[in-house]
Motif scaffolding. Structure first.
Motif, PDB file in Angstrom:
ATOM      1  N   HIS A   7      22.715 -23.931  56.553  1.00  0.00           N
ATOM      2  CA  HIS A   7      22.162 -23.573  55.230  1.00  0.00           C
ATOM      3  C   HIS A   7      22.640 -22.164  54.890  1.00  0.00           C
ATOM      4  O   HIS A   7      22.161 -21.192  55.471  1.00  0.00           O
ATOM      5  N   HIS A   9      24.749 -19.624  51.586  1.00  0.00           N
ATOM      6  CA  HIS A   9      25.107 -19.507  50.161  1.00  0.00           C
ATOM      7  C   HIS A   9      26.347 -18.628  50.003  1.00  0.00           C
ATOM      8  O   HIS A   9      26.604 -17.745  50.815  1.00  0.00           O
ATOM      9  N   HIS A  41      22.674 -23.187  45.474  1.00  0.00           N
ATOM     10  CA  HIS A  41      21.433 -23.542  44.763  1.00  0.00           C
ATOM     11  C   HIS A  41      21.626 -24.544  43.630  1.00  0.00           C
ATOM     12  O   HIS A  41      22.534 -24.416  42.803  1.00  0.00           O
ATOM     13  N   GLU A  81      21.471 -27.179  48.088  1.00  0.00           N
ATOM     14  CA  GLU A  81      20.036 -26.961  48.240  1.00  0.00           C
ATOM     15  C   GLU A  81      19.363 -27.341  46.925  1.00  0.00           C
ATOM     16  O   GLU A  81      19.485 -26.642  45.914  1.00  0.00           O
ATOM     17  N   ASP A 237      20.466 -19.192  56.443  1.00  0.00           N
ATOM     18  CA  ASP A 237      20.253 -19.001  54.999  1.00  0.00           C
ATOM     19  C   ASP A 237      20.900 -17.686  54.549  1.00  0.00           C
ATOM     20  O   ASP A 237      20.314 -16.913  53.802  1.00  0.00           O
ATOM     21  N   HIS A 239      23.040 -15.028  52.642  1.00  0.00           N
ATOM     22  CA  HIS A 239      23.459 -14.824  51.251  1.00  0.00           C
ATOM     23  C   HIS A 239      24.470 -13.677  51.146  1.00  0.00           C
ATOM     24  O   HIS A 239      25.073 -13.480  50.109  1.00  0.00           O
TER      25      HIS A 239
HETATM   26 ZN   LIG Z   1      18.867 -21.173  50.608  1.00  0.00          ZN
END
Ligand SMILES: [Zn+2]
Ligand SMILES: [Zn+2]
Length: 278
Positions: A7, A9, A41, A81, A237, A239
């Motif tokens: 997961h 981004h 997203h 996601e 996760d 970013h």
């Molecule tokens: Zn996320």
């Protein structure tokens, strides 16, 4: 670290991400990961052109040639996601069924239309205590799992615990046993994995929990296993730069100690870290 980080981004596709795909891939190789899944997203609010909602066709086109066939090299997987809202469940189902995705994650980012990051007091308004709130939230997630049964993973079940206004905001099994049991039964029936997300650990440590206390509640994981669950996806996760695989070694250790199976999804099917189909 030998695992697929499931997961993450990338800049240009998630409005809150600043790391370009190329850089993320380089970090993954430097860390010795088996693979990395991009899950940008898709928070649909009725309009596909809002900032938090990627263009599915363009995204698939962008990711198309990224996946490597050679298992000795890094797997680069195409995920998404899906930010669930009950108003748009039919649309979520439609996107979750797109065959081009390797991995679809179903996440809840709003409660009663409120984003806890921006309005932590508003999101708990009317709730007597943490137990009541936890139970409602976990039941909301269970409802989302029923609504989008083909989504592969339930993302960060503990997302709201990051932002709640009270000091002790972790989601523990003991606070909502019936809700957790309901959620897990639905997920197991659907073949969905339970995601453990390092972003929550990071936030809870920032709220005065020790690292050990901030790890997912062991009772949550034990109960998931007891009810027949085994699929776990590990997520940093990330970013931005330097976040990939942060804190995930603790999650892997916890999962392995409990005999659960860390996995990744390719073509929406689960695989273990030896690339065996589960
Ligand atoms: Zn996320
Ligand atoms: Zn999320």
């Amino acid at each position: 670290m030998s695992y697929v980080d499931t997961h993450n981004h990338q800049a240009g596709w998630s409005v809150d991400a600043s790391i370009p795909l190329q850089e993320l891939v380089k970090e993954a190789r430097d860390l010795g990961l088996l693979g990395v899944t991009l899950t940008d997203h898709y928070d649909y609010n009725g309009e596909a052109d809002n900032d938090w909602c990627l263009d599915v066709d363009a995204y698939i086109e962008h990711m198309k040639d990224k996946r490597q066939a050679d298992l000795n090299d890094l797997l680069i997987l195409t995920g998404i996601e899906l930010g669930y809202t009950p108003e748009h469940k039919a649309h979520m189902v439609e996107v979750s069924l797109r065959p081009e995705f390797d991995h679809t994650i179903l996440s809840l980012h709003f409660h009663r239309g409120i984003d806890p990051y921006y309005d932590p007091d508003g999101v708990v308004k009317g709730y007597e205590n943490h137990k009541r709130f936890t139970s409602t939230l976990i039941n909301d997630i269970a409802d989302s799992a029923i609504a989008v049964p083909k989504a592969n993973t339930i993302g960060h079940y503990d997302f709201f615990s990051r932002y709640l206004p009270w000091q002790k905001s972790k989601f523990n099994y003991v606070d909502a046993p019936d809700a957790f049991d309901r959620l897990f039964s639905i997920m197991i029936e659907n073949g969905q994995s339970l995601e453990l997300n390092a972003g929550t650990i990071h936030r809870l440590v920032g709220k005065s929990y020790s690292l050990e206390e901030a790890l997912p509640d062991e009772m949550v994981l034990r109960r998931y296993k007891e009810l027949g669950g085994h699929l776990i996806t590990i997520a940093s996760d990330a970013h931005r730069s330097g976040k990939l695989a942060e804190l995930t070694s603790h999650l892997l250790a916890q999962v392995n100690a409990l005999g659960l199976t860390p996995c990744y999804f390719k073509e929406q099917k689960p695989y273990d870290m030896s690339h065996s189909r589960l």
